[in-house]
Motif scaffolding. Sequence first.
Motif, PDB file in Angstrom:
ATOM      1  N   GLN A 283       0.826  -1.206   0.000  1.00 19.09           N
ATOM      2  CA  GLN A 283       0.000   0.000   0.000  1.00 19.09           C
ATOM      3  C   GLN A 283       0.861   1.257   0.000  1.00 19.09           C
ATOM      4  O   GLN A 283       0.567   2.225  -0.722  1.00 19.09           O
ATOM      5  N   GLU A 284       1.936   1.246   0.767  1.00 18.52           N
ATOM      6  CA  GLU A 284       2.821   2.404   0.791  1.00 18.52           C
ATOM      7  C   GLU A 284       3.523   2.600  -0.547  1.00 18.52           C
ATOM      8  O   GLU A 284       3.743   3.739  -0.979  1.00 18.52           O
ATOM      9  N   PHE A 285       3.855   1.496  -1.213  1.00 21.75           N
ATOM     10  CA  PHE A 285       4.473   1.614  -2.542  1.00 21.75           C
ATOM     11  C   PHE A 285       3.497   2.238  -3.532  1.00 21.75           C
ATOM     12  O   PHE A 285       3.869   3.127  -4.314  1.00 21.75           O
ATOM     13  N   VAL A 286       2.256   1.797  -3.534  1.00 22.06           N
ATOM     14  CA  VAL A 286       1.248   2.355  -4.440  1.00 22.06           C
ATOM     15  C   VAL A 286       1.046   3.838  -4.158  1.00 22.06           C
ATOM     16  O   VAL A 286       0.953   4.655  -5.086  1.00 22.06           O
ATOM     17  N   GLU A 287       0.981   4.205  -2.891  1.00 22.04           N
ATOM     18  CA  GLU A 287       0.840   5.622  -2.526  1.00 22.04           C
ATOM     19  C   GLU A 287       2.025   6.429  -3.053  1.00 22.04           C
ATOM     20  O   GLU A 287       1.847   7.509  -3.615  1.00 22.04           O
ATOM     21  N   TRP A 288       3.210   5.883  -2.892  1.00 25.41           N
ATOM     22  CA  TRP A 288       4.425   6.585  -3.306  1.00 25.41           C
ATOM     23  C   TRP A 288       4.510   6.703  -4.824  1.00 25.41           C
ATOM     24  O   TRP A 288       4.716   7.793  -5.361  1.00 25.41           O
ATOM     25  N   PHE A 289       4.321   5.582  -5.537  1.00 31.39           N
ATOM     26  CA  PHE A 289       4.554   5.572  -6.968  1.00 31.39           C
ATOM     27  C   PHE A 289       3.519   6.393  -7.736  1.00 31.39           C
ATOM     28  O   PHE A 289       3.836   7.015  -8.748  1.00 31.39           O
ATOM     29  N   GLY A 290       2.299   6.426  -7.272  1.00 32.98           N
ATOM     30  CA  GLY A 290       1.261   7.187  -7.968  1.00 32.98           C
ATOM     31  C   GLY A 290       1.137   8.632  -7.528  1.00 32.98           C
ATOM     32  O   GLY A 290       0.326   9.380  -8.087  1.00 32.98           O
ATOM     33  N   GLY A 291       1.939   9.044  -6.559  1.00 35.09           N
ATOM     34  CA  GLY A 291       1.835  10.392  -6.018  1.00 35.09           C
ATOM     35  C   GLY A 291       2.370  11.470  -6.940  1.00 35.09           C
ATOM     36  O   GLY A 291       3.079  11.203  -7.917  1.00 35.09           O
ATOM     37  N   ASP A 292       2.050  12.719  -6.618  1.00 33.70           N
ATOM     38  CA  ASP A 292       2.416  13.864  -7.449  1.00 33.70           C
ATOM     39  C   ASP A 292       3.915  13.909  -7.741  1.00 33.70           C
ATOM     40  O   ASP A 292       4.327  14.098  -8.893  1.00 33.70           O
ATOM     41  N   GLU A 293       4.727  13.751  -6.712  1.00 35.07           N
ATOM     42  CA  GLU A 293       6.167  13.982  -6.852  1.00 35.07           C
ATOM     43  C   GLU A 293       6.807  12.977  -7.801  1.00 35.07           C
ATOM     44  O   GLU A 293       7.514  13.364  -8.738  1.00 35.07           O
ATOM     45  N   ALA A 296       5.493  13.246 -11.396  1.00 32.22           N
ATOM     46  CA  ALA A 296       6.019  14.443 -12.060  1.00 32.22           C
ATOM     47  C   ALA A 296       7.459  14.242 -12.507  1.00 32.22           C
ATOM     48  O   ALA A 296       7.908  14.848 -13.486  1.00 32.22           O
ATOM     49  N   GLU A 297       8.215  13.378 -11.821  1.00 33.03           N
ATOM     50  CA  GLU A 297       9.573  13.035 -12.252  1.00 33.03           C
ATOM     51  C   GLU A 297       9.539  12.010 -13.378  1.00 33.03           C
ATOM     52  O   GLU A 297      10.292  12.095 -14.350  1.00 33.03           O
ATOM     53  N   TRP A 298       8.644  11.032 -13.243  1.00 32.05           N
ATOM     54  CA  TRP A 298       8.526   9.926 -14.206  1.00 32.05           C
ATOM     55  C   TRP A 298       8.108  10.444 -15.580  1.00 32.05           C
ATOM     56  O   TRP A 298       8.622   9.995 -16.604  1.00 32.05           O
ATOM     57  N   GLY A 303       8.716  10.181 -21.125  1.00 31.14           N
ATOM     58  CA  GLY A 303       7.754  10.611 -22.117  1.00 31.14           C
ATOM     59  C   GLY A 303       6.348  10.129 -21.839  1.00 31.14           C
ATOM     60  O   GLY A 303       5.615   9.776 -22.762  1.00 31.14           O
ATOM     61  N   SER A 304       5.954  10.112 -20.585  1.00 30.80           N
ATOM     62  CA  SER A 304       4.639   9.593 -20.214  1.00 30.80           C
ATOM     63  C   SER A 304       3.566  10.676 -20.213  1.00 30.80           C
ATOM     64  O   SER A 304       3.860  11.866 -20.076  1.00 30.80           O
ATOM     65  N   HIS A 305       2.342  10.215 -20.369  1.00 34.50           N
ATOM     66  CA  HIS A 305       1.167  11.080 -20.249  1.00 34.50           C
ATOM     67  C   HIS A 305       0.465  10.699 -18.954  1.00 34.50           C
ATOM     68  O   HIS A 305      -0.426   9.854 -18.942  1.00 34.50           O
ATOM     69  N   PRO A 306       0.878  11.299 -17.832  1.00 36.46           N
ATOM     70  CA  PRO A 306       0.293  10.921 -16.546  1.00 36.46           C
ATOM     71  C   PRO A 306      -1.144  11.420 -16.423  1.00 36.46           C
ATOM     72  O   PRO A 306      -1.483  12.511 -16.889  1.00 36.46           O
ATOM     73  N   LEU A 307      -1.987  10.618 -15.780  1.00 36.23           N
ATOM     74  CA  LEU A 307      -3.360  11.043 -15.525  1.00 36.23           C
ATOM     75  C   LEU A 307      -3.437  11.904 -14.269  1.00 36.23           C
ATOM     76  O   LEU A 307      -4.425  12.606 -14.069  1.00 36.23           O
ATOM     77  N   ASN A 308      -2.416  11.831 -13.461  1.00 35.89           N
ATOM     78  CA  ASN A 308      -2.308  12.738 -12.328  1.00 35.89           C
ATOM     79  C   ASN A 308      -2.219  14.167 -12.874  1.00 35.89           C
ATOM     80  O   ASN A 308      -1.282  14.517 -13.596  1.00 35.89           O
ATOM     81  N   GLU A 313       1.482  18.544 -15.857  1.00 37.91           N
ATOM     82  CA  GLU A 313       2.128  19.824 -16.150  1.00 37.91           C
ATOM     83  C   GLU A 313       3.626  19.651 -16.386  1.00 37.91           C
ATOM     84  O   GLU A 313       4.250  20.478 -17.057  1.00 37.91           O
ATOM     85  N   ALA A 314       4.201  18.575 -15.857  1.00 42.95           N
ATOM     86  CA  ALA A 314       5.651  18.362 -15.974  1.00 42.95           C
ATOM     87  C   ALA A 314       6.028  17.552 -17.198  1.00 42.95           C
ATOM     88  O   ALA A 314       7.214  17.404 -17.496  1.00 42.95           O
ATOM     89  N   THR A 315       5.048  17.013 -17.929  1.00 41.28           N
ATOM     90  CA  THR A 315       5.397  16.166 -19.063  1.00 41.28           C
ATOM     91  C   THR A 315       5.945  16.992 -20.212  1.00 41.28           C
ATOM     92  O   THR A 315       5.877  18.225 -20.218  1.00 41.28           O
ATOM     93  N   THR A 316       6.486  16.319 -21.220  1.00 39.10           N
ATOM     94  CA  THR A 316       7.211  17.010 -22.287  1.00 39.10           C
ATOM     95  C   THR A 316       6.265  17.627 -23.314  1.00 39.10           C
ATOM     96  O   THR A 316       5.113  17.209 -23.466  1.00 39.10           O
ATOM     97  N   ASP A 317       6.798  18.580 -24.073  1.00 45.38           N
ATOM     98  CA  ASP A 317       6.015  19.200 -25.139  1.00 45.38           C
ATOM     99  C   ASP A 317       5.634  18.177 -26.203  1.00 45.38           C
ATOM    100  O   ASP A 317       4.535  18.250 -26.775  1.00 45.38           O
TER     101      ASP A 317
END
Length: 354
Positions: A283-293, A296-298, A303-308, A313-317
């Motif tokens: 559960q802590e891994f899921v919270e961590w991996f799907g979180g904003d921070e 936003a790095e991933w 080259g991902s299109h995050p649904l977060n 806002e941090a993804t590439t042009d």
Amino acid sequence: MKLKKALGFITVAGTVLSSLGLSSLTSNVQAQDMKEVVVYSNSLSDSREEWIAERAEEAGFSLEFVAAGGGEILNRLLAEKNAPQADVTFGMDEASFAQLTEEQILLEYVPTWVETIPEEANIGNGFYHPLVEQRIFMIYNPEFVSEDQVPSNWQDLAANPDLQGKYMVPNELGGGTNQKAVMSILLQYQDENGEYGISDEGWIQVEEYLNNGYMTPEGEDAWQNFADGKTVMTYTSTSTLPLMEEQYGFEGVIVNPEQGVITMREQIGILDKGEDHDYTAAQEFVEWFGGDEIQAEWAPEFGSHPLNEVAYEATTDRVKEIVDATEPMDVDWDFVRENISSWVEKIELELMPL
């Protein structure tokens, strides 16, 4: 961490190996407070596995991975239903996760970051949640083919004399992207009276598509073929295209069919190991991996299109260009879930060229 020897798993001196690519990337970290999590995923290529392992170690997780195509991961999870080896799985699409839910393989768990996900995208009823969106679309290389030679639909590729043997087709259907390529045709020919819900014409179109394209043989690099003009059209996904453009030095032109492009959302879920199991680390891994921070790095890294919505806002042009240039296809994922195994079996056994 010890895993049972089963279905290709081998435990050697505490390190787990597998024919599907299981590795222990953080085995050097043996601190008692490290949270151990076994992760199954079809989204670990192009250094993703190493990136996640490194970031996770910094966050206090010791990860072990099974890396394979989406179909292979799904089949392994189904085979291990009565004795799950994984703690968390991510990367497969809605249909695959719906099947896992139907088989009562997933644990109901709602991470806090769900509030950053568009409501219409979160369809897992608490058992799985979307991380990133992948659009599967055709591209062509403008150095070797002109726009007027390029068909606007997948089903028109086979009939185009300019493209005979010059567009890439899948050579296996174990991976999710390859499956979406043939699904892009099949879903245009739904027929409740047809074989596995597809009309005879649909099966003919898929067979012609496969037989008139170029199936990359072992030893060749499919992307190098595209960059060099041996193949002038191929298919890819949102996160793959920017990486391949940078690596091989081309700029693909996106084809947006009238019916849209298959748009799938990579999900994440926790495996149900019974009432007595401690799910804290998973559960802590899921919270961590799907979180904003982390998302936003991933996103810009791969080259991902995050649904977060915060991470987007941090993804590439280039990713934003792909999103703007493609229109999602309306897909009945329940229909896909009910038939995908039969489609794959029929295509691989009957329709793929020998």
